[in-house]
Design an enzyme around this catalytic site. Sequence first.
Site, PDB file in Angstrom:
ATOM      1  N   HIS A  34      31.218  27.051  40.057  1.00  0.00           N
ATOM      2  CA  HIS A  34      31.114  26.836  41.503  1.00  0.00           C
ATOM      3  C   HIS A  34      31.494  28.106  42.273  1.00  0.00           C
ATOM      4  O   HIS A  34      32.379  28.098  43.138  1.00  0.00           O
ATOM      5  CB  HIS A  34      31.997  25.662  41.938  1.00  0.00           C
ATOM      6  CG  HIS A  34      31.504  25.021  43.214  1.00  0.00           C
ATOM      7  ND1 HIS A  34      31.539  23.666  43.436  1.00  0.00           N
ATOM      8  CD2 HIS A  34      30.969  25.553  44.341  1.00  0.00           C
ATOM      9  CE1 HIS A  34      31.059  23.393  44.635  1.00  0.00           C
ATOM     10  NE2 HIS A  34      30.698  24.529  45.194  1.00  0.00           N
TER      11      HIS A  34
ATOM     12  N   ARG B 277      24.031  21.011  44.820  1.00  0.00           N
ATOM     13  CA  ARG B 277      24.953  19.909  44.573  1.00  0.00           C
ATOM     14  C   ARG B 277      24.701  19.371  43.163  1.00  0.00           C
ATOM     15  O   ARG B 277      23.550  19.274  42.717  1.00  0.00           O
ATOM     16  CB  ARG B 277      24.750  18.779  45.599  1.00  0.00           C
ATOM     17  CG  ARG B 277      25.172  19.142  47.021  1.00  0.00           C
ATOM     18  CD  ARG B 277      26.687  19.245  47.127  1.00  0.00           C
ATOM     19  NE  ARG B 277      27.130  19.533  48.484  1.00  0.00           N
ATOM     20  CZ  ARG B 277      27.381  20.745  48.948  1.00  0.00           C
ATOM     21  NH1 ARG B 277      27.214  21.797  48.155  1.00  0.00           N
ATOM     22  NH2 ARG B 277      27.799  20.925  50.179  1.00  0.00           N
TER      23      ARG B 277
END
Length: 308
Positions: A271, A223
């Site tokens: 990502h 994260r």
Amino acid sequence: MINIQFSASETAWATYQDTIVAACAAHDLEIDLRQDHAAENVDYIIYAPTSDLQDFAPYTRCKAVLSLWAGVERIVGNSTLTMPLCRMVDPGLTAGMVEWVAGHVLRYHLDLDRSLQTQDLWAPKIPPLAQQRQVSILGLGALGTACATALAALGFSVTGWSRSAKHVEGITSQHGEAGLKSALQNAEILVLLLPDTGATQNILNADRLALLPQGARIINPGRGTLIDDAALLDSLNSGHIAHATLDVFRQEPLPQEHPYWAHPHVTVTPHIAAETRPITASDMLALNIARSESGQPLLHEVDRQLGY
């Protein structure tokens, strides 16, 4: 007939509609999968946190909300969501994460960036064997455990850290504040695979970056909130941290003006470390519905207090 509400994007609906129907059929479930069930008739909600559905109060019959995402930080605090919430633990996503993490650990271990540069001089630099390389993984959930096990199988000396005590065969397990300090001090390569909670935000701050060995490398597919960005940039600029490979960010897409883009010791990936695979994810959704319908506990139910 089991009424299932699909609450995610139109793109997700086109991707998942057929695979969910097929997976439920394989589990002998008779379902009515729609995007527009009347709320009072819904038995299960298959959900993405970006959905327009934010008020769960009308879904009085709903037995569980089954997330398509591994991360639930966007929805776990919703006060109207009083039914069980399950995060996605997808074997396909896990396999993808293991491959991405192992690839970048090996890239750092073998110093491939240096090897691929044009060299003016012939200057061989032989890397140590994996057993001589210390890798620490923060987070021993499903993804962290899978990555730790795979790296240990390659011969790396792996330390795993978690909030509470865990045992994973073949790795050194640490927990608590003292364990975190030890995991950081030994990490030539550090992998971050923690969830986004109040307790994990900025867990890699200036003080903890200073605990890492000189020349350590950092890999973050977890994260974006796990890292204090300013502190990491300072540590990179000073040379204490040799390089960081970052796949997740506080703001995505990462703004073009962000200093990470131009930093010579940062690799940005968009990502892509792991993505839910529709076929394996649909099977997990169907399995959880089948378990619920037969009175078995749901898999991967979120602890609201912990946030994951």
